[in-house]
Design a protein around this motif. Sequence first.
Motif, mmCIF file in Angstrom:
data_model
loop_
_atom_site.group_PDB
_atom_site.id
_atom_site.type_symbol
_atom_site.label_atom_id
_atom_site.label_comp_id
_atom_site.label_asym_id
_atom_site.label_seq_id
_atom_site.Cartn_x
_atom_site.Cartn_y
_atom_site.Cartn_z
ATOM 1 N N ASN A 1 0.815 -1.224 0.000
ATOM 2 C CA ASN A 1 0.000 0.000 0.000
ATOM 3 C C ASN A 1 0.841 1.263 0.000
ATOM 4 O O ASN A 1 0.442 2.280 -0.561
ATOM 5 N N ASN A 2 2.011 1.202 0.638
ATOM 6 C CA ASN A 2 2.898 2.372 0.653
ATOM 7 C C ASN A 2 3.361 2.747 -0.755
ATOM 8 O O ASN A 2 3.733 3.885 -0.997
ATOM 9 N N TYR A 3 3.362 1.775 -1.668
ATOM 10 C CA TYR A 3 3.798 2.030 -3.045
ATOM 11 C C TYR A 3 2.633 2.101 -4.027
ATOM 12 O O TYR A 3 2.838 2.268 -5.224
ATOM 13 N N THR A 4 1.409 1.947 -3.526
ATOM 14 C CA THR A 4 0.232 2.009 -4.395
ATOM 15 C C THR A 4 -0.238 3.451 -4.483
ATOM 16 O O THR A 4 -0.597 4.051 -3.480
ATOM 17 N N THR A 5 -0.201 4.016 -5.686
ATOM 18 C CA THR A 5 -0.600 5.416 -5.842
ATOM 19 C C THR A 5 -2.022 5.548 -6.383
ATOM 20 O O THR A 5 -2.648 6.585 -6.231
ATOM 21 N N SER A 6 -2.551 4.486 -7.022
ATOM 22 C CA SER A 6 -3.895 4.567 -7.575
ATOM 23 C C SER A 6 -4.483 3.174 -7.760
ATOM 24 O O SER A 6 -3.794 2.253 -8.191
ATOM 25 N N VAL A 7 -5.774 3.031 -7.418
ATOM 26 C CA VAL A 7 -6.514 1.785 -7.630
ATOM 27 C C VAL A 7 -7.774 2.160 -8.402
ATOM 28 O O VAL A 7 -8.608 2.909 -7.894
ATOM 29 N N ASP B 1 -14.368 -4.629 -15.860
ATOM 30 C CA ASP B 1 -13.841 -5.780 -15.113
ATOM 31 C C ASP B 1 -12.316 -5.815 -15.088
ATOM 32 O O ASP B 1 -11.712 -6.824 -14.842
ATOM 33 N N ILE B 2 -11.696 -4.652 -15.380
ATOM 34 C CA ILE B 2 -10.233 -4.553 -15.371
ATOM 35 C C ILE B 2 -9.809 -3.657 -14.203
ATOM 36 O O ILE B 2 -10.303 -2.547 -14.053
ATOM 37 N N LEU B 3 -8.902 -4.184 -13.388
ATOM 38 C CA LEU B 3 -8.385 -3.423 -12.256
ATOM 39 C C LEU B 3 -7.019 -2.855 -12.626
ATOM 40 O O LEU B 3 -6.110 -3.593 -12.996
ATOM 41 N N TYR B 4 -6.905 -1.527 -12.570
ATOM 42 C CA TYR B 4 -5.645 -0.842 -12.848
ATOM 43 C C TYR B 4 -5.019 -0.414 -11.532
ATOM 44 O O TYR B 4 -5.635 0.302 -10.751
#
Length: 98
Positions: free
Chosen positions: A46-52, A57-60
Motif C-alpha cells: 500500500n505504501n507504493y500504491t498510488t492509484s486503484v 472488469d479490469i483493475l488498474y
Amino acid sequence: MAKRNNEHISIADALKEFVETNKLETGLNKVNVADAWANLMGNGVNNYTTSVQLERDILYIQLSSSVLREELSYGKEKIISMLNEELGKPIIKKLVLR
C-alpha cells in the motif's frame, strides 16, 4: 418493517435491491475493490500504491516501485482470485499493473 408479498425482507436484502435498482453497484464495487486491495496487500504494498481504479472488469493498479510491480506481475492470477474471493463475487477479470 418493509414487507413484500407478505414476507419480511432483511435490511441487507433491501439495501442490495436498492443499490441494484439505482445502478449504484458500480460505484460501490470501485470502493470495495480499493478496500480489498488495501486489506489483502498490507502496508508494504500500500505504501507504493498510488492509484486503484476499476474500469468495467479490469483493475488498474498504479505503483511507484518498478521492482514491486515486477514482483507482483508474477502472481497476477492469484491476486485476481484473492480479490474476487474477498469481494464475494467475480468482479475482476484482468489486472493491469502500471
